[in-house]
Design an enzyme around this catalytic site. Structure first.
Site, PDB file in Angstrom:
ATOM      1  N   HIS A  20     112.170  38.801 140.935  1.00 42.04           N
ATOM      2  CA  HIS A  20     113.471  39.017 139.797  1.00 42.04           C
ATOM      3  C   HIS A  20     113.129  40.354 139.118  1.00 42.04           C
ATOM      4  O   HIS A  20     114.080  41.160 138.944  1.00 42.04           O
ATOM      5  CB  HIS A  20     113.107  37.829 138.658  1.00 42.04           C
ATOM      6  CG  HIS A  20     113.766  38.161 137.547  1.00 42.04           C
ATOM      7  ND1 HIS A  20     115.060  37.424 137.181  1.00 42.04           N
ATOM      8  CD2 HIS A  20     113.676  38.955 136.290  1.00 42.04           C
ATOM      9  CE1 HIS A  20     115.490  37.600 135.998  1.00 42.04           C
ATOM     10  NE2 HIS A  20     114.754  38.520 135.556  1.00 42.04           N
ATOM     11  N   GLU A  21     111.910  40.723 138.887  1.00 34.32           N
ATOM     12  CA  GLU A  21     111.470  41.882 138.145  1.00 34.32           C
ATOM     13  C   GLU A  21     111.723  43.006 139.050  1.00 34.32           C
ATOM     14  O   GLU A  21     111.924  44.286 138.745  1.00 34.32           O
ATOM     15  CB  GLU A  21     110.065  41.953 137.672  1.00 34.32           C
ATOM     16  CG  GLU A  21     109.768  40.984 136.642  1.00 34.32           C
ATOM     17  CD  GLU A  21     110.763  41.109 135.445  1.00 34.32           C
ATOM     18  OE1 GLU A  21     110.916  42.261 134.872  1.00 34.32           O
ATOM     19  OE2 GLU A  21     111.127  40.130 134.835  1.00 34.32           O
ATOM     20  N   HIS A  58     115.196  43.954 139.050  1.00 35.95           N
ATOM     21  CA  HIS A  58     115.309  45.065 137.979  1.00 35.95           C
ATOM     22  C   HIS A  58     115.101  46.385 138.235  1.00 35.95           C
ATOM     23  O   HIS A  58     116.091  47.385 138.279  1.00 35.95           O
ATOM     24  CB  HIS A  58     114.805  44.517 136.736  1.00 35.95           C
ATOM     25  CG  HIS A  58     115.408  43.404 136.073  1.00 35.95           C
ATOM     26  ND1 HIS A  58     116.551  43.219 136.106  1.00 35.95           N
ATOM     27  CD2 HIS A  58     114.718  42.186 135.644  1.00 35.95           C
ATOM     28  CE1 HIS A  58     116.941  41.966 135.344  1.00 35.95           C
ATOM     29  NE2 HIS A  58     115.892  41.441 135.026  1.00 35.95           N
TER      30      HIS A  58
END
Length: 268
Positions: free
Chosen positions: A56-57, A60
């Site tokens: 997820h990170e 980003h």
């Protein structure tokens, strides 16, 4: 006068032996009564949470970098090392409440050609990655589903402890990925959904909200702990997972059951 001494020594030795025997017996009882499959399920949940948080990170940071912002890359956040992304409280919440968060990836929207649009796309990349991971886990598990219509597991992974753990891993990846993706799409600052929604707001309101988002995080934690999001998130998770299962021919009931290794073992 000295004759009783050996007797006392023998008594102490026998007592010591009995204590040692009791210790070994207690350890043996603990080992036999320990729910090792339950422990394995917990460890699998933690591993699945770490993988979802990391990707997820990373998504980003990668999206921001592709859009022109090198901040995350310079901070060493374009990595698969979960320690770089880990927020301990967020990880615990994800394992316990099935929703969580990680350490925010630094983003400088001044690097974007279109700042608000770039921020929205960067925010969207995280949940999108979680949904893709969840769908991939359902696809792979479908190929290993234990039913008559799909027998690949019997050809390549016969039923054993390893294959059961594999099914548990896939189910936890699907459930945690879907939960994390949906939670982060809630349009409340500082979650990703707010970045997407706020891109539609006038610049003055947008920047004002960004200045106060760190304080809203405290409110968000309280809302999560109080269970405010439990019912709507469960409703949405069920429908999203049903969509994934319908697209692949997977049974939603089996997906939910196989998240727990102990349950699978008892069923089979």
């Amino acid at each position: 006068l000295t004759a009783p001494t050996p007797t006392k020594t023998r008594t102490r030795t026998a007592s010591s032996t009995r204590i040692g025997g009791l210790s070994l017996s207690a350890f043996s009882d603990f080992r036999s009564n320990m729910d090792w499959w339950g422990l394995a399920t917990l460890l699998i949940s933690v591993a699945a949470a770490l993988l979802n948080i990391t990707l997820h990170e990373l998504s980003h940071g990668f999206a921001a970098w592709r859009l022109g912002d090198p901040t995350a890359k310079n901070a060493g956040r374009l990595t698969l090392n979960p320690i770089k992304h880990l927020d301990p409280v967020g990880l615990i919440m994800m394992v316990v409440a099935r929703v969580g968060w990680a350490k925010p990836v630094p983003v400088d929207m001044r690097y974007f050609k279109h700042p608000k649009r770039g921020m929205a796309l960067t925010a969207l990349a995280g949940p999108a990655c979680n949904f893709l991971l969840a769908f991939a886990a359902v696809v792979v598990q479908r190929s290993k589903a234990i039913n008559q219509g799909s027998a690949l597991i019997y050809r390549f992974a016969p039923l054993n402890h390893a294959s059961l753990l594999g099914l548990c891993v896939l189910s936890n990846l699907a459930l945690l990925g879907t939960g994390m993706g949906l939670f982060n799409l809630i349009p409340i600052s500082p979650l990703d959904g707010s970045k997407i929604l706020f891109a539609l707001l006038p610049d003055r309101i947008y920047h004002t909200i960004l200045r106060y988002e760190r304080y809203v995080m405290i409110v968000m934690i309280l809302l999560v702990v109080s269970g405010v999001f439990d019912t709507p998130l469960s409703f949405l998770m069920t429908h999203v997972l049903q969509l994934f299962c319908s697209a692949t021919g997977m049974s939603l009931d089996w997906l939910l059951v196989s998240r727990n290794a102990s349950v699978i073992l008892n069923l089979l």
